[in-house]
Design an enzyme around this catalytic site. Structure first.
Site, PDB file in Angstrom:
ATOM      1  N   HIS A 140     -13.230  75.700  31.255  1.00  0.00           N
ATOM      2  CA  HIS A 140     -12.625  75.853  29.994  1.00  0.00           C
ATOM      3  C   HIS A 140     -12.523  74.691  29.031  1.00  0.00           C
ATOM      4  CE1 HIS A 140      -9.656  73.872  32.633  1.00  0.00           C
ATOM      5  NE2 HIS A 140      -9.110  73.323  31.729  1.00  0.00           N
ATOM      6  N   HIS A 142     -10.740  72.223  26.306  1.00  0.00           N
ATOM      7  CA  HIS A 142      -9.614  71.514  25.789  1.00  0.00           C
ATOM      8  C   HIS A 142      -9.799  71.204  24.345  1.00  0.00           C
ATOM      9  CE1 HIS A 142      -7.120  70.703  29.484  1.00  0.00           C
ATOM     10  NE2 HIS A 142      -8.538  70.828  30.055  1.00  0.00           N
TER      11      HIS A 142
END
Length: 188
Positions: A140, A142
């Site tokens: 993922h 950020h």
């Protein structure tokens, strides 16, 4: 919903998460089958993955953006106001396992989402951090909004000590990395 009410709702959600958003008109994560065709050898991983639960609508999240490849949500443990995550809508344990089209879809949203976050938070910049692998919390991205002199990272308030490597060591390191980047004989 007013800006102040929205901010209060976000703060309350971080302090006391509930299975439902505080406002019935707040966006819910649409239910989809996270990892329907990926990592099926390890169904326990899929069942325990917080991102898979969010994608399936089994865990609460405040959705900022969604398309068929990725989802952007507010981080539940933010480092700064507006800290957000871009997650793939299928489970991928690492960047190596993530199809290039999914990585491209996630990365292509960074300027669009990052600019919206900066405008909404009054920040002038953001850090971009990519998590890769199970030990890093799956694949993922950020987006961490920043303001000048916010000293978010402890290292920014310290003088950095440069790693002293001689030219030979640097050249050897570069050669090892280049070797890893070059196509293998079996791929030609």
């Amino acid at each position: 919903m007013s800006v102040q009410a929205r901010r209060l709702a976000v703060l309350c959600a971080h302090l006391n998460p509930t299975p439902f958003p505080p406002d019935p008109s707040a966006p819910l994560v649409s239910a989809s089958l996270c990892a329907a065709d990926s990592d099926t050898e390890n169904p326990t991983l899929l069942n325990d993955c917080v991102f898979c639960k969010i994608i399936r609508g089994q865990s609460p999240a405040l959705k900022l953006y969604e398309d068929d490849m990725c989802l952007c949500i507010l981080d539940t443990s933010p480092l700064s106001h507006g800290h957000s995550l871009i997650i793939p809508k299928s489970h991928f344990p690492s960047l190596d396992a993530t199809p290039p089209s999914v990585v491209a879809a996630m990365c292509s949203k960074v300027p669009f989402i990052g600019n919206a976050i900066m405008k909404a938070t009054g920040c002038s910049a953001f850090n971009l951090l990519v998590n890769n692998g199970a030990a890093a919390g799956q694949t993922h991205i950020h987006i961490i909004p920043r303001k000048a002199y916010d000293c978010l990272w402890a290292s920014e308030s310290l003088l950095r000590r440069r790693v002293n490597l001689d030219d030979e060591k640097v050249s050897q390191l570069a050669a090892r990395i280049q070797k890893q980047l070059s196509p293998s004989d079996t791929c030609q």
